[in-house]
Design a protein around this motif. Sequence first.
Motif, PDB file in Angstrom:
ATOM      1  N   GLU A 124      29.264   2.643 -46.271  1.00  0.00           N
ATOM      2  CA  GLU A 124      29.577   2.174 -44.922  1.00  0.00           C
ATOM      3  C   GLU A 124      30.695   1.140 -44.968  1.00  0.00           C
ATOM      4  O   GLU A 124      30.780   0.346 -45.912  1.00  0.00           O
ATOM      5  CB  GLU A 124      28.354   1.526 -44.265  1.00  0.00           C
ATOM      6  CG  GLU A 124      27.326   2.511 -43.742  1.00  0.00           C
ATOM      7  CD  GLU A 124      26.309   1.833 -42.823  1.00  0.00           C
ATOM      8  OE1 GLU A 124      26.746   1.245 -41.803  1.00  0.00           O
ATOM      9  OE2 GLU A 124      25.106   1.894 -43.140  1.00  0.00           O
ATOM     10  N   ALA A 125      31.513   1.155 -43.942  1.00  0.00           N
ATOM     11  CA  ALA A 125      32.505   0.102 -43.730  1.00  0.00           C
ATOM     12  C   ALA A 125      32.469  -0.255 -42.249  1.00  0.00           C
ATOM     13  O   ALA A 125      32.320   0.625 -41.393  1.00  0.00           O
ATOM     14  CB  ALA A 125      33.901   0.574 -44.137  1.00  0.00           C
ATOM     15  N   TYR A 126      32.610  -1.535 -41.968  1.00  0.00           N
ATOM     16  CA  TYR A 126      32.473  -2.003 -40.579  1.00  0.00           C
ATOM     17  C   TYR A 126      33.441  -3.158 -40.343  1.00  0.00           C
ATOM     18  O   TYR A 126      33.601  -4.034 -41.199  1.00  0.00           O
ATOM     19  CB  TYR A 126      31.026  -2.449 -40.342  1.00  0.00           C
ATOM     20  CG  TYR A 126      30.813  -3.232 -39.059  1.00  0.00           C
ATOM     21  CD1 TYR A 126      30.755  -2.583 -37.830  1.00  0.00           C
ATOM     22  CD2 TYR A 126      30.657  -4.609 -39.081  1.00  0.00           C
ATOM     23  CE1 TYR A 126      30.564  -3.296 -36.653  1.00  0.00           C
ATOM     24  CE2 TYR A 126      30.462  -5.328 -37.911  1.00  0.00           C
ATOM     25  CZ  TYR A 126      30.410  -4.666 -36.704  1.00  0.00           C
ATOM     26  OH  TYR A 126      30.222  -5.368 -35.540  1.00  0.00           O
ATOM     27  N   LEU A 127      34.088  -3.132 -39.195  1.00  0.00           N
ATOM     28  CA  LEU A 127      35.003  -4.209 -38.812  1.00  0.00           C
ATOM     29  C   LEU A 127      34.976  -4.347 -37.296  1.00  0.00           C
ATOM     30  O   LEU A 127      35.103  -3.355 -36.574  1.00  0.00           O
ATOM     31  CB  LEU A 127      36.424  -3.905 -39.288  1.00  0.00           C
ATOM     32  CG  LEU A 127      37.524  -4.907 -38.937  1.00  0.00           C
ATOM     33  CD1 LEU A 127      37.222  -6.269 -39.548  1.00  0.00           C
ATOM     34  CD2 LEU A 127      38.887  -4.414 -39.427  1.00  0.00           C
TER      35      LEU A 127
ATOM     36  N   GLN B 278      38.068  -2.249 -33.698  1.00  0.00           N
ATOM     37  CA  GLN B 278      36.612  -2.284 -33.823  1.00  0.00           C
ATOM     38  C   GLN B 278      36.207  -0.933 -34.396  1.00  0.00           C
ATOM     39  O   GLN B 278      36.510   0.111 -33.796  1.00  0.00           O
ATOM     40  CB  GLN B 278      35.962  -2.519 -32.461  1.00  0.00           C
ATOM     41  CG  GLN B 278      36.392  -3.815 -31.800  1.00  0.00           C
ATOM     42  CD  GLN B 278      36.062  -3.862 -30.322  1.00  0.00           C
ATOM     43  OE1 GLN B 278      35.442  -2.975 -29.770  1.00  0.00           O
ATOM     44  NE2 GLN B 278      36.504  -4.924 -29.672  1.00  0.00           N
ATOM     45  N   GLY B 279      35.586  -0.919 -35.570  1.00  0.00           N
ATOM     46  CA  GLY B 279      35.327   0.371 -36.199  1.00  0.00           C
ATOM     47  C   GLY B 279      34.124   0.377 -37.112  1.00  0.00           C
ATOM     48  O   GLY B 279      33.655  -0.660 -37.586  1.00  0.00           O
ATOM     49  N   HIS B 280      33.616   1.577 -37.337  1.00  0.00           N
ATOM     50  CA  HIS B 280      32.482   1.792 -38.239  1.00  0.00           C
ATOM     51  C   HIS B 280      32.702   3.133 -38.930  1.00  0.00           C
ATOM     52  O   HIS B 280      33.049   4.125 -38.286  1.00  0.00           O
ATOM     53  CB  HIS B 280      31.180   1.809 -37.443  1.00  0.00           C
ATOM     54  CG  HIS B 280      29.974   1.462 -38.249  1.00  0.00           C
ATOM     55  ND1 HIS B 280      28.882   0.794 -37.723  1.00  0.00           N
ATOM     56  CD2 HIS B 280      29.654   1.684 -39.556  1.00  0.00           C
ATOM     57  CE1 HIS B 280      27.962   0.622 -38.661  1.00  0.00           C
ATOM     58  NE2 HIS B 280      28.411   1.166 -39.782  1.00  0.00           N
TER      59      HIS B 280
ATOM     60  N   VAL C 294      32.113   0.799 -29.624  1.00  0.00           N
ATOM     61  CA  VAL C 294      31.621   0.476 -30.963  1.00  0.00           C
ATOM     62  C   VAL C 294      30.605  -0.656 -30.872  1.00  0.00           C
ATOM     63  O   VAL C 294      30.894  -1.704 -30.290  1.00  0.00           O
ATOM     64  CB  VAL C 294      32.792   0.070 -31.889  1.00  0.00           C
ATOM     65  CG1 VAL C 294      32.275  -0.293 -33.276  1.00  0.00           C
ATOM     66  CG2 VAL C 294      33.805   1.207 -31.984  1.00  0.00           C
ATOM     67  N   LYS C 295      29.428  -0.432 -31.419  1.00  0.00           N
ATOM     68  CA  LYS C 295      28.386  -1.462 -31.373  1.00  0.00           C
ATOM     69  C   LYS C 295      28.763  -2.628 -32.267  1.00  0.00           C
ATOM     70  O   LYS C 295      29.188  -2.441 -33.407  1.00  0.00           O
ATOM     71  CB  LYS C 295      27.036  -0.906 -31.814  1.00  0.00           C
ATOM     72  CG  LYS C 295      25.929  -1.968 -31.826  1.00  0.00           C
ATOM     73  CD  LYS C 295      24.563  -1.393 -32.098  1.00  0.00           C
ATOM     74  CE  LYS C 295      23.519  -2.494 -32.278  1.00  0.00           C
ATOM     75  NZ  LYS C 295      23.424  -3.402 -31.130  1.00  0.00           N
ATOM     76  N   GLN C 296      28.614  -3.824 -31.736  1.00  0.00           N
ATOM     77  CA  GLN C 296      28.860  -5.025 -32.521  1.00  0.00           C
ATOM     78  C   GLN C 296      27.580  -5.374 -33.279  1.00  0.00           C
ATOM     79  O   GLN C 296      26.587  -5.777 -32.694  1.00  0.00           O
ATOM     80  CB  GLN C 296      29.275  -6.183 -31.617  1.00  0.00           C
ATOM     81  CG  GLN C 296      29.685  -7.424 -32.394  1.00  0.00           C
ATOM     82  CD  GLN C 296      30.243  -8.516 -31.484  1.00  0.00           C
ATOM     83  OE1 GLN C 296      30.181  -8.412 -30.265  1.00  0.00           O
ATOM     84  NE2 GLN C 296      30.797  -9.553 -32.080  1.00  0.00           N
ATOM     85  N   TRP C 297      27.626  -5.190 -34.609  1.00  0.00           N
ATOM     86  CA  TRP C 297      26.434  -5.423 -35.425  1.00  0.00           C
ATOM     87  C   TRP C 297      26.322  -6.895 -35.805  1.00  0.00           C
ATOM     88  O   TRP C 297      26.277  -7.271 -36.967  1.00  0.00           O
ATOM     89  CB  TRP C 297      26.451  -4.512 -36.659  1.00  0.00           C
ATOM     90  CG  TRP C 297      26.127  -3.107 -36.294  1.00  0.00           C
ATOM     91  CD1 TRP C 297      27.013  -2.078 -36.127  1.00  0.00           C
ATOM     92  CD2 TRP C 297      24.836  -2.560 -36.020  1.00  0.00           C
ATOM     93  NE1 TRP C 297      26.356  -0.929 -35.769  1.00  0.00           N
ATOM     94  CE2 TRP C 297      25.013  -1.193 -35.690  1.00  0.00           C
ATOM     95  CE3 TRP C 297      23.543  -3.092 -36.015  1.00  0.00           C
ATOM     96  CZ2 TRP C 297      23.949  -0.359 -35.363  1.00  0.00           C
ATOM     97  CZ3 TRP C 297      22.492  -2.258 -35.687  1.00  0.00           C
ATOM     98  CH2 TRP C 297      22.692  -0.924 -35.364  1.00  0.00           C
TER      99      TRP C 297
ATOM    100  N   ALA D  89      44.670  -4.911 -44.898  1.00  0.00           N
ATOM    101  CA  ALA D  89      44.532  -3.741 -45.771  1.00  0.00           C
ATOM    102  C   ALA D  89      43.227  -3.013 -45.500  1.00  0.00           C
ATOM    103  O   ALA D  89      43.162  -1.775 -45.571  1.00  0.00           O
ATOM    104  CB  ALA D  89      44.609  -4.175 -47.235  1.00  0.00           C
ATOM    105  N   PHE D  90      42.169  -3.748 -45.172  1.00  0.00           N
ATOM    106  CA  PHE D  90      40.860  -3.145 -44.910  1.00  0.00           C
ATOM    107  C   PHE D  90      40.898  -2.213 -43.702  1.00  0.00           C
ATOM    108  O   PHE D  90      40.144  -1.235 -43.626  1.00  0.00           O
ATOM    109  CB  PHE D  90      39.836  -4.267 -44.700  1.00  0.00           C
ATOM    110  CG  PHE D  90      38.416  -3.800 -44.545  1.00  0.00           C
ATOM    111  CD1 PHE D  90      37.799  -3.010 -45.503  1.00  0.00           C
ATOM    112  CD2 PHE D  90      37.676  -4.168 -43.428  1.00  0.00           C
ATOM    113  CE1 PHE D  90      36.488  -2.597 -45.356  1.00  0.00           C
ATOM    114  CE2 PHE D  90      36.365  -3.757 -43.265  1.00  0.00           C
ATOM    115  CZ  PHE D  90      35.768  -2.972 -44.239  1.00  0.00           C
ATOM    116  N   ARG D  91      41.779  -2.483 -42.743  1.00  0.00           N
ATOM    117  CA  ARG D  91      41.877  -1.622 -41.556  1.00  0.00           C
ATOM    118  C   ARG D  91      42.194  -0.172 -41.907  1.00  0.00           C
ATOM    119  O   ARG D  91      41.886   0.746 -41.141  1.00  0.00           O
ATOM    120  CB  ARG D  91      42.958  -2.154 -40.615  1.00  0.00           C
ATOM    121  CG  ARG D  91      42.609  -3.462 -39.930  1.00  0.00           C
ATOM    122  CD  ARG D  91      43.819  -4.002 -39.179  1.00  0.00           C
ATOM    123  NE  ARG D  91      43.555  -5.298 -38.560  1.00  0.00           N
ATOM    124  CZ  ARG D  91      44.501  -6.129 -38.149  1.00  0.00           C
ATOM    125  NH1 ARG D  91      45.790  -5.790 -38.303  1.00  0.00           N
ATOM    126  NH2 ARG D  91      44.189  -7.281 -37.596  1.00  0.00           N
TER     127      ARG D  91
END
Length: 233
Positions: A14-17, A36-38, A94-97, A190-192
Amino acid sequence: MSTGDGEPGLIGFEAYLYEPECKQINKTGCDEKALQGHVWDYGPACKKIEVKYNHEDGAYPKDARWSGTFYIKCDLLDCCWDGESEVRPTPPDVKQWDIDPPGKFDNTTYLGTQNTTELYDNPVIDADVWRNVDLIPGTEHRLAIRYDYFITKPDRDVITHRIHYDGADVPPGDILYGNFTVIQPPAIVAFREMFHPPAACGPNIPGPRVCDPPKVKEWNRKYFKRAAARAGW
Protein backbone atom coordinates in the motif's frame (compact mmCIF):
# COMPACT_ATOMS: atom_id res chain seq x y z
CA MET A 1 2.96 -4.11 3.42
CA SER A 2 -0.56 -5.05 4.53
CA THR A 3 -3.01 -7.91 4.76
CA GLY A 4 -6.70 -8.15 5.60
CA ASP A 5 -8.12 -5.96 2.84
CA GLY A 6 -7.89 -8.65 0.18
CA GLU A 7 -8.33 -12.41 0.15
CA PRO A 8 -7.43 -14.27 3.38
CA GLY A 9 -3.65 -14.47 3.79
CA LEU A 10 -2.94 -12.30 0.74
CA ILE A 11 -0.24 -9.70 1.45
CA GLY A 12 0.01 -6.62 -0.73
CA PHE A 13 1.73 -3.26 -0.91
CA GLU A 14 0.00 0.00 0.00
CA ALA A 15 0.98 3.60 -0.59
CA TYR A 16 -1.00 6.58 0.66
CA LEU A 17 -0.63 10.34 0.39
CA TYR A 18 -3.12 13.04 1.39
CA GLU A 19 -1.97 16.58 0.64
CA PRO A 20 -4.02 19.75 1.21
CA GLU A 21 -6.55 20.47 -1.49
CA CYS A 22 -6.66 24.00 -2.85
CA LYS A 23 -9.30 25.48 -5.10
CA GLN A 24 -7.16 28.20 -6.69
CA ILE A 25 -3.93 26.94 -8.24
CA ASN A 26 -2.28 30.37 -8.29
CA LYS A 27 -3.05 30.95 -4.62
CA THR A 28 0.05 31.39 -2.44
CA GLY A 29 1.17 28.12 -0.91
CA CYS A 30 -0.87 25.94 -3.29
CA ASP A 31 1.05 23.22 -5.10
CA GLU A 32 -0.65 22.32 -8.38
CA LYS A 33 1.08 18.92 -8.40
CA ALA A 34 -0.14 17.99 -4.93
CA LEU A 35 -2.51 15.02 -4.72
CA GLN A 36 -4.66 12.81 -2.59
CA GLY A 37 -4.10 9.16 -3.42
CA HIS A 38 -4.13 5.54 -2.33
CA VAL A 39 -2.55 2.52 -4.04
CA TRP A 40 -3.26 -1.14 -3.32
CA ASP A 41 -0.95 -3.47 -5.24
CA TYR A 42 -1.40 -7.24 -5.30
CA GLY A 43 1.03 -7.74 -8.14
CA PRO A 44 -0.28 -9.78 -11.07
CA ALA A 45 -3.59 -10.40 -9.27
CA CYS A 46 -4.92 -6.83 -9.18
CA LYS A 47 -3.80 -3.27 -8.56
CA LYS A 48 -5.91 -0.23 -7.77
CA ILE A 49 -4.83 3.40 -8.00
CA GLU A 50 -7.15 6.02 -6.54
CA VAL A 51 -5.86 9.54 -7.11
CA LYS A 52 -7.17 13.10 -7.14
CA TYR A 53 -4.88 15.95 -8.17
CA ASN A 54 -5.06 19.63 -7.28
CA HIS A 55 -4.73 20.30 -10.98
CA GLU A 56 -5.25 17.83 -13.81
CA ASP A 57 -3.57 17.81 -17.19
CA GLY A 58 -5.79 18.57 -20.13
CA ALA A 59 -4.07 15.85 -22.15
CA TYR A 60 -2.80 12.43 -21.11
CA PRO A 61 -0.10 11.47 -20.28
CA LYS A 62 1.70 14.83 -20.50
CA ASP A 63 2.58 14.67 -16.83
CA ALA A 64 0.33 11.74 -15.83
CA ARG A 65 -1.81 14.03 -13.67
CA TRP A 66 -5.18 12.47 -14.34
CA SER A 67 -7.62 12.05 -11.47
CA GLY A 68 -9.56 8.80 -11.29
CA THR A 69 -9.85 5.28 -9.92
CA PHE A 70 -7.90 2.82 -12.06
CA TYR A 71 -7.96 -1.00 -11.95
CA ILE A 72 -4.86 -2.63 -13.42
CA LYS A 73 -4.43 -6.32 -14.34
CA CYS A 74 -7.66 -7.23 -12.52
CA ASP A 75 -9.04 -10.30 -14.33
CA LEU A 76 -6.10 -9.82 -16.73
CA LEU A 77 -7.39 -6.45 -18.03
CA ASP A 78 -4.50 -4.08 -18.76
CA CYS A 79 -6.45 -1.20 -17.26
CA CYS A 80 -9.91 0.27 -16.91
CA TRP A 81 -11.25 3.17 -14.93
CA ASP A 82 -14.28 3.73 -12.71
CA GLY A 83 -16.98 6.04 -14.02
CA GLU A 84 -19.34 6.40 -16.97
CA SER A 85 -17.32 8.45 -19.46
CA GLU A 86 -15.06 6.91 -22.09
CA VAL A 87 -13.28 10.27 -22.35
CA ARG A 88 -11.89 10.54 -18.82
CA PRO A 89 -12.48 8.90 -15.41
CA THR A 90 -14.50 10.32 -12.53
CA PRO A 91 -12.31 12.00 -9.85
CA PRO A 92 -12.62 10.00 -6.63
CA ASP A 93 -13.37 11.12 -3.09
CA VAL A 94 -10.18 9.80 -1.49
CA LYS A 95 -10.70 8.89 2.16
CA GLN A 96 -8.42 10.71 4.54
CA TRP A 97 -6.97 7.97 6.75
CA ASP A 98 -6.39 10.22 9.73
CA ILE A 99 -8.00 9.84 13.13
CA ASP A 100 -10.82 12.29 12.58
CA PRO A 101 -11.76 14.84 15.23
CA PRO A 102 -15.39 14.56 16.42
CA GLY A 103 -17.79 16.08 13.94
CA LYS A 104 -21.14 15.74 12.20
CA PHE A 105 -20.30 12.35 10.74
CA ASP A 106 -17.56 11.21 13.13
CA ASN A 107 -17.34 10.18 16.76
CA THR A 108 -13.79 9.69 18.09
CA THR A 109 -12.73 8.20 21.43
CA TYR A 110 -9.33 7.43 22.94
CA LEU A 111 -9.32 3.90 24.43
CA GLY A 112 -5.91 4.00 26.12
CA THR A 113 -2.97 1.70 25.39
CA GLN A 114 -3.05 -2.00 24.51
CA ASN A 115 -0.56 -4.66 23.47
CA THR A 116 -1.28 -6.02 20.01
CA THR A 117 0.38 -7.51 16.94
CA GLU A 118 1.02 -6.27 13.43
CA LEU A 119 1.81 -8.15 10.21
CA TYR A 120 3.71 -11.45 10.61
CA ASP A 121 2.56 -11.56 14.27
CA ASN A 122 5.19 -9.01 15.26
CA PRO A 123 4.38 -7.81 18.80
CA VAL A 124 3.53 -4.17 19.48
CA ILE A 125 3.73 -2.99 23.10
CA ASP A 126 1.56 -0.17 24.46
CA ALA A 127 -0.08 0.91 21.23
CA ASP A 128 -2.39 3.92 21.52
CA VAL A 129 -5.91 2.89 20.49
CA TRP A 130 -8.30 5.39 18.95
CA ARG A 131 -11.88 4.48 17.99
CA ASN A 132 -13.47 6.38 15.12
CA VAL A 133 -17.15 5.78 14.33
CA ASP A 134 -17.70 6.96 10.77
CA LEU A 135 -21.34 7.61 9.81
CA ILE A 136 -22.00 7.10 6.11
CA PRO A 137 -23.98 10.10 4.83
CA GLY A 138 -26.81 9.45 2.41
CA THR A 139 -27.56 5.93 3.63
CA GLU A 140 -31.13 5.10 4.52
CA HIS A 141 -30.35 4.05 8.09
CA ARG A 142 -27.24 6.20 8.58
CA LEU A 143 -24.95 3.19 8.50
CA ALA A 144 -21.80 3.47 10.55
CA ILE A 145 -18.39 1.82 10.29
CA ARG A 146 -16.23 1.61 13.38
CA TYR A 147 -12.46 1.79 13.02
CA ASP A 148 -10.06 1.07 15.88
CA TYR A 149 -6.58 2.43 15.05
CA PHE A 150 -3.59 0.89 16.85
CA ILE A 151 -0.68 3.33 16.54
CA THR A 152 2.68 4.21 18.08
CA LYS A 153 4.65 7.45 17.77
CA PRO A 154 8.38 6.78 17.67
CA ASP A 155 10.43 9.90 16.91
CA ARG A 156 7.14 11.84 16.59
CA ASP A 157 6.10 9.88 13.48
CA VAL A 158 2.72 8.14 13.60
CA ILE A 159 3.04 4.43 12.76
CA THR A 160 -0.12 2.41 12.12
CA HIS A 161 0.18 -1.26 13.11
CA ARG A 162 -3.42 -2.46 12.89
CA ILE A 163 -6.89 -1.21 11.99
CA HIS A 164 -9.88 -3.19 13.26
CA TYR A 165 -13.18 -2.41 11.55
CA ASP A 166 -16.80 -3.50 11.77
CA GLY A 167 -20.30 -2.13 11.28
CA ALA A 168 -23.97 -3.01 11.05
CA ASP A 169 -23.65 -4.26 7.47
CA VAL A 170 -19.89 -4.86 7.48
CA PRO A 171 -18.30 -8.15 8.62
CA PRO A 172 -15.59 -7.41 11.21
CA GLY A 173 -11.99 -7.61 10.08
CA ASP A 174 -8.44 -6.44 10.73
CA ILE A 175 -5.92 -4.73 8.47
CA LEU A 176 -2.39 -5.57 9.61
CA TYR A 177 0.62 -3.49 8.56
CA GLY A 178 4.32 -4.23 8.39
CA ASN A 179 7.29 -2.03 7.51
CA PHE A 180 5.03 1.03 7.83
CA THR A 181 7.21 3.89 6.60
CA VAL A 182 6.53 7.61 6.95
CA ILE A 183 7.67 9.61 3.92
CA GLN A 184 9.39 12.79 5.05
CA PRO A 185 8.66 16.11 3.27
CA PRO A 186 11.86 16.26 1.15
CA ALA A 187 10.90 12.94 -0.48
CA ILE A 188 7.22 13.65 -1.13
CA VAL A 189 7.74 15.06 -4.65
CA ALA A 190 9.36 11.78 -5.75
CA PHE A 191 6.78 9.76 -3.77
CA ARG A 192 3.97 11.25 -5.90
CA GLU A 193 5.21 9.11 -8.79
CA MET A 194 3.70 6.08 -7.01
CA PHE A 195 0.22 7.41 -7.77
CA HIS A 196 0.55 8.19 -11.47
CA PRO A 197 -1.61 5.84 -13.56
CA PRO A 198 0.42 3.86 -16.10
CA ALA A 199 0.32 4.54 -19.83
CA ALA A 200 -1.99 1.53 -20.25
CA CYS A 201 -4.70 3.63 -18.55
CA GLY A 202 -4.54 6.43 -21.14
CA PRO A 203 -7.45 7.41 -23.44
CA ASN A 204 -5.62 6.39 -26.61
CA ILE A 205 -5.34 2.73 -25.63
CA PRO A 206 -7.68 0.53 -27.73
CA GLY A 207 -10.44 -1.44 -26.04
CA PRO A 208 -12.96 -0.58 -23.33
CA ARG A 209 -11.77 2.06 -20.90
CA VAL A 210 -14.68 2.13 -18.45
CA CYS A 211 -14.79 -0.76 -15.99
CA ASP A 212 -17.86 -2.99 -15.94
CA PRO A 213 -19.76 -1.89 -12.76
CA PRO A 214 -20.45 -5.47 -11.58
CA LYS A 215 -16.73 -6.18 -11.93
CA VAL A 216 -15.87 -3.08 -9.87
CA LYS A 217 -18.05 -4.42 -7.05
CA GLU A 218 -16.54 -7.88 -7.41
CA TRP A 219 -12.93 -6.60 -7.32
CA ASN A 220 -13.59 -4.38 -4.32
CA ARG A 221 -15.29 -7.15 -2.36
CA LYS A 222 -12.38 -9.45 -3.15
CA TYR A 223 -9.34 -7.18 -2.86
CA PHE A 224 -10.38 -3.82 -1.39
CA LYS A 225 -12.83 -4.57 1.41
CA ARG A 226 -12.57 -1.16 3.10
CA ALA A 227 -13.61 0.54 -0.15
CA ALA A 228 -16.46 -1.94 -0.56
CA ALA A 229 -17.62 -1.19 2.98
CA ARG A 230 -17.59 2.57 2.35
CA ALA A 231 -19.64 2.07 -0.83
CA GLY A 232 -22.15 -0.17 0.94
CA TRP A 233 -21.26 -3.20 -1.22
